[in-house]
Motif scaffolding. Sequence first.
Motif, PDB file in Angstrom:
ATOM      1  N   SER A  38      -1.723  -0.728  -6.973  1.00  0.00           N
ATOM      2  CA  SER A  38      -2.855  -1.496  -6.462  1.00  0.00           C
ATOM      3  C   SER A  38      -3.682  -0.602  -5.564  1.00  0.00           C
ATOM      4  O   SER A  38      -3.250   0.492  -5.187  1.00  0.00           O
ATOM      5  N   LYS A  44       0.089  -5.927  -1.451  1.00  0.00           N
ATOM      6  CA  LYS A  44       1.250  -5.514  -2.252  1.00  0.00           C
ATOM      7  C   LYS A  44       2.536  -5.522  -1.431  1.00  0.00           C
ATOM      8  O   LYS A  44       3.571  -6.027  -1.870  1.00  0.00           O
ATOM      9  N   GLU A 119       6.898   0.903  -4.888  1.00  0.00           N
ATOM     10  CA  GLU A 119       5.557   0.625  -4.384  1.00  0.00           C
ATOM     11  C   GLU A 119       4.791   1.941  -4.372  1.00  0.00           C
ATOM     12  O   GLU A 119       4.971   2.774  -3.487  1.00  0.00           O
TER      13      GLU A 119
END
Length: 254
Positions: A38, A44, A119
Amino acid sequence: MCQTVDLRQAVLARNDDSARELRAALTARGTVAVNLLSSPGSGKTALLEAELGLARQRGVPVAALTADLATENDALRLARSGAPVKQVLTDGLCHLEARMLAGHLDGWLPQDCRLLFVENVGNLVCPASYDLGESLRVVLASVTEGEDKPLKYPTAFGLANLVLVTKADLAAPAEFDEAAFLANVQRVNPGVEVLHTSARTGDGVGALLERALAVLDGAGVHRPVMAAHHGGGHHHDSGHHDGGHHHDSVRAPR
């Protein structure tokens, strides 16, 4: 210009080789990796913290690795879930690569981990081209970012197995045009599933975990048409991950 293009293709080809090795190693030990992409500020980390907490409540062995240019802020937030978390500082690199990820997992990833959430660095440009050996690639976009995001970043959205709309509780004040966003997503990635979430209200929390668990159980993933133009390295049939096969560690690709 040709030399620049050739060099980039060579780098991506080497990364795809490393990603295949890492994916095989993770599959052998019964672990599914989920790559989260993202832009900065999409929410996120907040959503991932909620998903990790839910996984822990349900007894799902889960871990998270988070990458940033600087600070360990995200790792500290994610650690509140109680899940094993590792921070990776990329020293200015705007994306993770498969070999880099494997090196950080080796000796750290808990043996019983079944879901690994990665992530990625907050960026929709660089990370989009790099397969990390994931079985599920998820792109997130908040309602505050605009409906044309998929058209501005077609590679990121076009290679996604799943798209998550975040901060859905702000859709009305942000005047988010859901129909336009959905149309733009389908334009670059026909047939991809789009889910709405809000970490603040809890709406949609758990959907990401359910999709990841389904892949762990052997469910296939959406195959983007664009993958065919990128060597297909990001997208494959997700076979059953047998938890009975274990290795002492995740070996870094050579």
